[in-house]
Motif scaffolding. Structure first.
Motif, PDB file in Angstrom:
ATOM      1  N   TYR A   2       0.832  -1.199   0.000  1.00 35.60           N
ATOM      2  CA  TYR A   2       0.000   0.000   0.000  1.00 35.60           C
ATOM      3  C   TYR A   2       0.872   1.256   0.000  1.00 35.60           C
ATOM      4  O   TYR A   2       1.817   1.385   0.776  1.00 35.60           O
ATOM      5  N   ARG A   3       0.543   2.198  -0.884  1.00 35.95           N
ATOM      6  CA  ARG A   3       1.330   3.422  -1.021  1.00 35.95           C
ATOM      7  C   ARG A   3       0.616   4.576  -0.316  1.00 35.95           C
ATOM      8  O   ARG A   3      -0.521   4.914  -0.648  1.00 35.95           O
ATOM      9  N   PRO A   6       1.097   7.995  -3.375  1.00 34.88           N
ATOM     10  CA  PRO A   6       1.219   7.643  -4.794  1.00 34.88           C
ATOM     11  C   PRO A   6       1.458   8.888  -5.646  1.00 34.88           C
ATOM     12  O   PRO A   6       0.702   9.852  -5.579  1.00 34.88           O
ATOM     13  N   ARG A 217      -4.454   7.345  -9.157  1.00 36.19           N
ATOM     14  CA  ARG A 217      -4.717   7.092  -7.732  1.00 36.19           C
ATOM     15  C   ARG A 217      -4.514   8.387  -6.968  1.00 36.19           C
ATOM     16  O   ARG A 217      -3.513   9.078  -7.138  1.00 36.19           O
ATOM     17  N   GLU A 250     -10.000   7.531   0.627  1.00 34.89           N
ATOM     18  CA  GLU A 250      -9.369   6.951  -0.553  1.00 34.89           C
ATOM     19  C   GLU A 250      -9.655   7.798  -1.791  1.00 34.89           C
ATOM     20  O   GLU A 250      -8.753   8.179  -2.518  1.00 34.89           O
ATOM     21  N   ASN A 509     -10.944  -1.250  -6.255  1.00 32.25           N
ATOM     22  CA  ASN A 509     -10.273  -1.397  -4.967  1.00 32.25           C
ATOM     23  C   ASN A 509      -9.979  -2.881  -4.748  1.00 32.25           C
ATOM     24  O   ASN A 509     -10.856  -3.729  -4.934  1.00 32.25           O
ATOM     25  N   LEU A 528      -1.875  -2.093  -8.648  1.00 26.49           N
ATOM     26  CA  LEU A 528      -2.861  -1.725  -7.635  1.00 26.49           C
ATOM     27  C   LEU A 528      -2.772  -2.755  -6.530  1.00 26.49           C
ATOM     28  O   LEU A 528      -3.069  -3.934  -6.737  1.00 26.49           O
ATOM     29  N   GLU A 532      -5.784  -0.552  -1.896  1.00 24.14           N
ATOM     30  CA  GLU A 532      -5.663   0.669  -2.689  1.00 24.14           C
ATOM     31  C   GLU A 532      -6.862   0.847  -3.619  1.00 24.14           C
ATOM     32  O   GLU A 532      -7.496  -0.119  -4.040  1.00 24.14           O
TER      33      GLU A 532
END
Length: 573
Positions: A2-3, A6, A217, A250, A509, A528, A532
């Motif tokens: 998970y970033r 991004p 994203r 998100e 997602n 992805l 995310e």
């Protein structure tokens, strides 16, 4: 993995400048009027002082003009923008920023080796040679106002309040910013007041044009609330020092930002909304744009109650109430996808068959006014919050996630209208009772769908729409009264699933598994990861998902349904 930040590459030829010396070097060398516009949360005094100090090194004198000193009197600003005594909400302001002033000042003519600097919200309204926009993401304004340190638009000397911020300041500022975007000469990200980042206007627009045609994203973040849990802190690394990670943003278009730049030390956060404003057909698709204007209509967010408490029992405004009372042209429909849950945790959803509305109201009022506890399950159904289950929540439906869940909330974009009915007598962070706009909630309460009809309509069983070698796509939630639907793609190890936006954006997602590789027809390959979210613009067209890792992968997808009964086009809120 998970970033948390991004980033997206700027378009070729884009100029990025970081730090006050580099930023000031982008200004004219005198004999010009420069307008720097932006929200009231920015440190305008500091910005003007730093630019003046940097230009002094070039022998350029700065003549400042602070537009915040020229607003209409505070009582007049309030009268023009808010005509209701509702303590919780007000109709979205339709004012222009110009209406917060009486007479605008006229900047002096700059002399040789002199730069006139007009700054503050509305600076672009004055004659100028160069226009910059100095921006702070909205989360900064909310945090500042909540802490008692922020100010509202047009009221620079008054203590700010969140009600004005959400329903007056942001709509006015958004419309103003959106009208400037096609012609701004520079964009200044001032999140770090000591090291801002500037991006040139042409480069900004070229970058947004590219992003509106490729998967994108947005930058995620989490807010704390009294009911919040700790899953995002433990699993994703968010805000380890915060009291909890309750609300995960998100993709909530009015607040979402896109990071542009090569690395953390050189990046600018740009409002996602500008993609919709500048390239609505590419991002949304012509049919969706015709229905919703430049309002991105779907949001993805997390409700983290893992190690936390039950949410308030609440509902959201139905479309007529939302449109006539609050000014949004479409309803706040929601769904809960249980990314994490169990048969032992619960979701409150819909009225029991035997619910007595008069008694429900009486108990709500006694709880709100006299602190008498009640059991919402006497009136509202509960369901096991099984992992992978989707719960449909049309506007007006009473609902809440219980403790111990991670909900992926896939919903209509309006998000600031939680009409709380009961909140477990829980205090807010400051020890005061949380606001309970229960009269609004009761006015919107859906009383016709009850009991078995709730289970039948709102807790749907998956239906396979299509399948191939090692993959299938399921429809897991669709209702005639809701303008979007939720699907689920299940991929075996190494399976590849073909898809196509077919003229309507998708939002994806990863809810189970390591993640997917997304391949576009244009040759792009993007990863992805688990948890995310990614927006696939309508202009992408055909694309493929390939499972990553040594276990199956599940991807949830939302899209606008082709349906009649279209809302009025909307330009954002």
């Amino acid at each position: 993995m998970y970033r948390l930040d991004p980033r997206h590459a700027p378009a070729p030829g884009t100029v990025l400048a970081t730090g006050w010396p580099a930023v000031a070097a982008r200004l004219p060398r005198g004999s010009a009027t420069v307008a720097v516009d932006g929200p009231p949360t920015a440190d305008w005094d500091g910005l003007a002082a730093r630019l003046a100090a940097e230009l002094d090194a070039y022998g350029i004198a700065v003549v400042p003009l602070d537009l915040r000193a020229h607003h209409a009197p505070p009582a007049e600003v309030r009268r023009r923008t808010d005509d209701t005594d509702d303590p919780y909400f007000c109709r979205l302001a339709e004012n222009t920023l110009r209406e917060l002033f009486d007479d605008l000042p006229l900047p002096p003519d700059p002399r040789d080796r002199e730069l006139v600097l007009v700054y503050g919200p509305g600076a672009a309204l004055l004659p100028h040679d160069v226009l910059w926009y100095a921006d702070l993401p909205k989360r900064y304004a909310e945090a500042a106002v909540a802490a008692g340190a922020g100010h509202n638009l047009g009221l620079p000397h008054a203590v700010g309040d969140l009600r004005r911020l959400f329903y007056i300041d942001w709509p006015v500022l958004d419309r103003h910013r959106d009208t400037l975007a096609p012609g701004v000469d520079g964009w200044l990200d001032v999140q770090d007041p000591h090291r801002p980042t500037w991006i040139d206007g042409d480069g900004l627009r070229a970058t947004l044009a590219a992003l509106a045609r490729r998967p994108v994203r947005t930058r995620p973040y989490f807010n704390s609330t009294p009911w919040g849990g700790h899953w995002a802190q433990r699993e994703l690394g968010f805000a380890p020092g915060a009291r909890n990670t309750a609300l995960g943003y998100e993709l909530i278009a009015p607040e979402a930002g896109v990071l542009i730049g090569p690395h953390v030390g050189q990046q600018a956060e740009i409002p996602f909304q500008l993609l919709c404003v500048l390239h609505p057909d590419a991002l949304l698709g012509p049919q969706v744009r015709a229905r919703f204007g430049t309002s991105f209509p779907i949001r993805f967010d997390y409700l983290d109650t893992v190690g936390g408490g039950d949410l308030s029992v609440h509902c959201h405004p139905k479309e007529p109430y939302m449109r006539e009372r609050f000014g949004w042209p479409y309803a706040q429909h929601e769904t809960y996808y249980m990314t994490l849950g169990s048969p032992d945790t619960r979701v409150f959803l819909g009225l029991r068959e035997d619910a007595d509305i008069d008694l429900f109201r009486k108990e709500i009022e006694e709880a709100a006014h006299d602190g008498v506890p009640m059991d919402p399950a006497d009136h509202v159904l509960t369901f096991p919050a099984e992992q992978g289950r989707l719960f449909m929540i049309p506007a007006g439906t009473p609902h809440a996630s219980g403790a111990g869940n991670l909900v992926l909330e896939i919903s209509a974009t309006p998000y600031l209208y939680s009409l709380r009915l009961y909140d477990w007598l829980r205090p807010d962070a400051d020890g005061k009772p949380r606001q309970l706009p229960y009269e609004h909630g009761l006015a919107n309460l859906e009383t016709r769908r009850r009991g078995d009809a709730v289970a039948r309509d709102l807790v749907q069983e998956p239906r396979t729409l299509r399948h191939g070698t090692g993959w299938r796509e399921e429809l897991i939630g669709a209702l005639d009264e809701m303008f979007y639907e939720v699907r689920r793609n299940v991929l075996d190890v190494d399976a590849e699933l073909p898809d196509d936006t077919a003229g309507r954006f998708h939002v994806l997602n990863v809810v189970e598994g390591e993640g997917v590789l997304l391949h576009t027809a244009a040759g792009e390959r993007l990863t992805l990861a688990y948890a995310e979210t990614m927006t696939v613009p309508a202009a992408v067209g055909p694309y493929r998902l390939t499972a990553i890792g040594d276990a199956p992968v599940t991807v949830v997808k939302a899209l606008v349904r082709p349906q009649t009964g279209t809302p009025r086009p909307h330009t954002g809120a």
